[in-house]
Design a protein around this motif. Structure first.
Motif, PDB file in Angstrom:
ATOM      1  N   ALA A 149       0.830  -1.368   0.143  1.00  0.00           N
ATOM      2  CA  ALA A 149      -0.018   0.105  -0.012  1.00  0.00           C
ATOM      3  C   ALA A 149       0.759   1.215  -0.051  1.00  0.00           C
ATOM      4  O   ALA A 149       0.672   2.114  -0.613  1.00  0.00           O
ATOM      5  N   GLN A 150       2.025   1.198   0.906  1.00  0.00           N
ATOM      6  CA  GLN A 150       2.707   2.417   0.721  1.00  0.00           C
ATOM      7  C   GLN A 150       3.497   2.783  -0.257  1.00  0.00           C
ATOM      8  O   GLN A 150       3.669   3.840  -0.711  1.00  0.00           O
ATOM      9  N   VAL A 151       4.019   1.729  -1.109  1.00  0.00           N
ATOM     10  CA  VAL A 151       4.845   2.034  -2.295  1.00  0.00           C
ATOM     11  C   VAL A 151       3.857   2.195  -3.428  1.00  0.00           C
ATOM     12  O   VAL A 151       4.397   2.766  -4.466  1.00  0.00           O
ATOM     13  N   ASN A 152       2.351   2.061  -3.166  1.00  0.00           N
ATOM     14  CA  ASN A 152       1.562   2.707  -4.320  1.00  0.00           C
ATOM     15  C   ASN A 152       0.855   3.598  -4.139  1.00  0.00           C
ATOM     16  O   ASN A 152      -0.385   3.988  -4.542  1.00  0.00           O
ATOM     17  N   GLY A 153       1.236   4.587  -3.051  1.00  0.00           N
ATOM     18  CA  GLY A 153       0.801   5.726  -2.825  1.00  0.00           C
ATOM     19  C   GLY A 153      -0.153   6.099  -1.411  1.00  0.00           C
ATOM     20  O   GLY A 153      -0.679   7.080  -1.109  1.00  0.00           O
ATOM     21  N   PHE A 154      -0.495   4.897  -0.879  1.00  0.00           N
ATOM     22  CA  PHE A 154      -1.393   4.859   0.030  1.00  0.00           C
ATOM     23  C   PHE A 154      -0.706   5.026   1.541  1.00  0.00           C
ATOM     24  O   PHE A 154      -0.562   4.178   2.396  1.00  0.00           O
ATOM     25  N   ARG A 155      -0.044   6.168   1.816  1.00  0.00           N
ATOM     26  CA  ARG A 155       0.622   6.187   3.139  1.00  0.00           C
ATOM     27  C   ARG A 155       0.421   7.458   3.693  1.00  0.00           C
ATOM     28  O   ARG A 155      -0.415   8.339   3.163  1.00  0.00           O
ATOM     29  N   ASP A 183       8.476  -8.903  -1.812  1.00  0.00           N
ATOM     30  CA  ASP A 183       8.916  -8.210  -0.830  1.00  0.00           C
ATOM     31  C   ASP A 183      10.464  -7.404  -1.106  1.00  0.00           C
ATOM     32  O   ASP A 183      10.292  -6.330  -0.636  1.00  0.00           O
ATOM     33  N   PHE A 184      11.272  -7.844  -1.674  1.00  0.00           N
ATOM     34  CA  PHE A 184      12.479  -7.315  -2.389  1.00  0.00           C
ATOM     35  C   PHE A 184      12.063  -6.160  -3.149  1.00  0.00           C
ATOM     36  O   PHE A 184      12.709  -5.115  -3.288  1.00  0.00           O
ATOM     37  N   TRP A 185      11.113  -6.290  -4.090  1.00  0.00           N
ATOM     38  CA  TRP A 185      10.478  -5.488  -4.977  1.00  0.00           C
ATOM     39  C   TRP A 185      10.100  -4.277  -4.180  1.00  0.00           C
ATOM     40  O   TRP A 185      10.351  -2.872  -4.614  1.00  0.00           O
ATOM     41  N   ILE A 186       9.458  -4.496  -3.140  1.00  0.00           N
ATOM     42  CA  ILE A 186       8.737  -3.237  -2.209  1.00  0.00           C
ATOM     43  C   ILE A 186      10.162  -2.530  -1.465  1.00  0.00           C
ATOM     44  O   ILE A 186      10.003  -1.344  -1.539  1.00  0.00           O
ATOM     45  N   LEU A 187      10.911  -3.511  -1.084  1.00  0.00           N
ATOM     46  CA  LEU A 187      12.094  -2.672  -0.294  1.00  0.00           C
ATOM     47  C   LEU A 187      12.886  -1.765  -1.229  1.00  0.00           C
ATOM     48  O   LEU A 187      13.337  -0.790  -0.810  1.00  0.00           O
TER      49      LEU A 187
END
Length: 187
Positions: A149-155, A183-187
């Motif tokens: 959610a955070q990496v897609n703008g929902f933060r 997980d690694f993509w998000i990090l």
């Protein structure tokens, strides 16, 4: 549970290694941030706030203090963009998400993961569980320092139901589609 036993072990091993390395490498930054907080305002450098984690279990999340208050998480007002309670140093810490780095300790303790649904304050969880039937599904895995959610703008703050729904939909997508690669993509 959404993850198999081998997946849970792989995710936990990755969390231990990366959070341990992160704490070692970030130690000088932690010292500088601590000094800046002490010089900027009165109060503790680190504060702990109640959050719900895996299966709704309450734990105390670690954060660098960025506000003049240290609310418990059981009764509190969500911070907004121009909140007068945020300190001068706190504005920088929040904008850069440096205030979240002490959560590496929560990861080492096994209360959180590096990646997963962001945990909300207990009072906010109580409110959101009443508004959305799918909200509790976020607690099927450990919460994370960051997430899909955070990496897609929902933060950040959630003022509208659309923002809350967007966060929950992304969190559930992550849970249902977990992989080490994701997980690694998000990090």
């Amino acid at each position: 549970k959404p993850l198999s036993d081998p997946a849970v072990l792989l995710k936990r091993a990755t969390d231990i290694v990366l959070s341990g390395v992160g704490l070692l490498l970030l130690a000088p930054l932690f010292l500088l941030v601590s000094l800046a907080i002490v010089l900027d305002s009165r109060g503790p450098v680190i504060y702990r706030q109640a959050r719900r984690g895996f299966n709704g279990e309450v734990f105390m999340i670690w954060k660098f203090r960025s506000m003049t208050v240290t609310e418990s998480g059981f009764a509190m007002k969500q911070a907004d963009a121009n909140d007068s309670r945020v300190t001068t140093v706190g504005r920088f810490l929040r904008r850069t998400s440096i205030d979240e780095l002490p959560q590496l300790v929560n990861v080492l303790l096994g209360q959180m993961s590096l990646v997963g649904p962001r945990p909300h304050a207990v009072s906010h969880d109580d409110e959101l569980e009443q508004q959305m039937a799918t909200y509790a599904h976020r607690q099927r895995i450990k919460p994370g320092i960051t997430g899909w959610a955070q990496v897609n703008g929902f933060r950040g703050e959630t003022k509208t139901m659309e923002q809350i729904e967007g966060r929950v939909v992304h969190d559930i997508f992550y849970i249902d589609n977990w992989s080490l690669f994701l997980d690694f993509w998000i990090l």
